[in-house]
Design a protein around this motif. Structure first.
Motif, PDB file in Angstrom:
ATOM      1  N   VAL A  33     -30.316  63.327 -16.814  1.00 42.40           N
ATOM      2  CA  VAL A  33     -28.857  63.444 -16.862  1.00 42.40           C
ATOM      3  C   VAL A  33     -28.319  62.563 -17.994  1.00 42.40           C
ATOM      4  O   VAL A  33     -29.008  61.661 -18.472  1.00 42.40           O
ATOM      5  N   THR A  34     -27.098  62.823 -18.426  1.00 43.04           N
ATOM      6  CA  THR A  34     -26.516  62.006 -19.489  1.00 43.04           C
ATOM      7  C   THR A  34     -26.071  60.674 -18.908  1.00 43.04           C
ATOM      8  O   THR A  34     -25.891  60.533 -17.697  1.00 43.04           O
ATOM      9  N   LYS A  35     -25.873  59.695 -19.811  1.00 49.59           N
ATOM     10  CA  LYS A  35     -25.433  58.363 -19.380  1.00 49.59           C
ATOM     11  C   LYS A  35     -24.103  58.433 -18.646  1.00 49.59           C
ATOM     12  O   LYS A  35     -23.917  57.767 -17.631  1.00 49.59           O
ATOM     13  N   SER A  36     -23.195  59.254 -19.150  1.00 48.78           N
ATOM     14  CA  SER A  36     -21.877  59.292 -18.508  1.00 48.78           C
ATOM     15  C   SER A  36     -21.939  59.968 -17.141  1.00 48.78           C
ATOM     16  O   SER A  36     -21.262  59.546 -16.211  1.00 48.78           O
ATOM     17  N   GLU A  37     -22.780  60.984 -17.016  1.00 53.08           N
ATOM     18  CA  GLU A  37     -22.975  61.603 -15.690  1.00 53.08           C
ATOM     19  C   GLU A  37     -23.558  60.590 -14.713  1.00 53.08           C
ATOM     20  O   GLU A  37     -23.118  60.495 -13.558  1.00 53.08           O
ATOM     21  N   ALA A  38     -24.589  59.869 -15.174  1.00 50.55           N
ATOM     22  CA  ALA A  38     -25.259  58.896 -14.300  1.00 50.55           C
ATOM     23  C   ALA A  38     -24.285  57.808 -13.864  1.00 50.55           C
ATOM     24  O   ALA A  38     -24.274  57.392 -12.703  1.00 50.55           O
ATOM     25  N   LEU A  39     -23.436  57.380 -14.795  1.00 54.29           N
ATOM     26  CA  LEU A  39     -22.458  56.340 -14.510  1.00 54.29           C
ATOM     27  C   LEU A  39     -21.426  56.840 -13.502  1.00 54.29           C
ATOM     28  O   LEU A  39     -21.084  56.150 -12.537  1.00 54.29           O
ATOM     29  N   ALA A  40     -20.945  58.057 -13.723  1.00 53.80           N
ATOM     30  CA  ALA A  40     -19.935  58.621 -12.821  1.00 53.80           C
ATOM     31  C   ALA A  40     -20.493  58.760 -11.408  1.00 53.80           C
ATOM     32  O   ALA A  40     -19.833  58.431 -10.414  1.00 53.80           O
ATOM     33  N   ARG A  41     -21.726  59.207 -11.336  1.00 54.39           N
ATOM     34  CA  ARG A  41     -22.352  59.380 -10.023  1.00 54.39           C
ATOM     35  C   ARG A  41     -22.592  58.030  -9.345  1.00 54.39           C
ATOM     36  O   ARG A  41     -22.396  57.893  -8.146  1.00 54.39           O
TER      37      ARG A  41
END
Ligand code: ADP
Ligand code: MG
Length: 247
Positions: free
Chosen positions: A116-124
């Motif tokens: 997953v992208t960094k921003s997806e991982a962060l949001a999750r």
């Protein structure tokens, strides 16, 4: 929130350590959204059973069908790796990476294994930490957290992989008594979201309240299973009666 859709079928599972047969021809199935609690004396094979379900331990024989994917002792490591990403596991010892922050603990596996992208991982990670009530600890290190907080992070970390089933092996047994409740609450909330869960626990009030089915294991066998009312209030087998009486 149990449905009729079977997602996990375990057929004739056996596990031997040398000559010691720890699991003896275990068969059962689990439906989507079902919460199954496993109880039984120490040494009865509960942990080995969970470890065989996610192939942390390779069974000696038997087959697992998970969402149509068949796994057996001959399955290739590549198949097993993919399978393991769909199964979350939480242990008695929280096993967080001590040198990583809470955020890094949660995002490491999704970034590496799911791509997953960094921003997806962060949001999750944000969403999950909010759900377990620990958003303010996002930049803390495990050593700065209580045992209960560490275990809630460990649950969030497992959920970050978007598993289809969660396994809990005595997730509250290592905690000081006053910290047990906050972890059980997170597990209860998770059950209410419809997560399929297999839970080994000694918390019988929790088992009564949350589980759809209770399995009593002894000496590597499923001795008895049923609704919590059936198993706790009117157990049929002598071994179950003795175990419940001693609680
Ligand atoms: P429980 O979780 O119900 O206490 P376990 O699954 O931990 O039971 O253990 C069941 C039996 O398997 C015990 O007799 C234990 O000593 C044995 N066992 C578990 N893991 C191993 C292992 N890695 N090697 C040898 N024996 C093991
Ligand atoms: Mg155990």
């Amino acid at each position: 929130m149990k449905s009729n859709e079977v997602i996990l079928t375990i057929s004739h599972l056996s596990k031997k350590f040398g000559e010691n047969e720890v699991l003896k021809d275990i068969s059962t199935s689990v439906t989507k959204g079902e919460v199954v609690v496993i109880i039984g004396p120490s040494g009865s094979g509960k942990s080995t059973f969970l470890r065989c379900i996610n192939y942390l331990e390779v069974p000696t024989s038997g087959e697992i069908n998970f969402e149509g994917q068949v796994l057996n002792p001959k399955s290739k490591e590549k198949v097993l790796d993919l399978y393991r990403t769909k199964i979350g596991m939480v242990f008695q010892s929280f096993n967080l990476f001590p040198h990583l922050t809470v955020l890094e603990n949660i995002t490491l596996a999704p970034l590496e294994a799911l791509g997953v992208t960094k921003s997806e991982a962060l949001a999750r990670a944000h969403e999950l930490l909010k759900n377990v009530g620990l958003l303010e600890k996002i930049n803390a290190y495990p050593r700065d957290l209580s045992g209960g907080q560490q275990q809630r992070v460990a649950i969030a970390r497992a959920l970050a992989m978007k598993p289809d089933i969660m396994l809990f092996d005595e997730a509250t047994s290592a905690l000081d008594p006053e910290l047990v409740g906050e972890v059980l609450k997170v597990m209860k909330d998770l059950a209410h979201t419809g997560m399929t869960m297999i839970i080994v626990t000694h918390e019988m009030d929790f088992a009564r309240e949350v589980s759809d089915r209770v399995i009593f294991m002894d000496k590597g066998l499923i001795v008895e299973q049923g609704t919590p009312q059936e198993v706790f209030n009117s157990p049929k087998e002598k071994r179950t009666i003795d175990f419940i009486r001693r609680l």
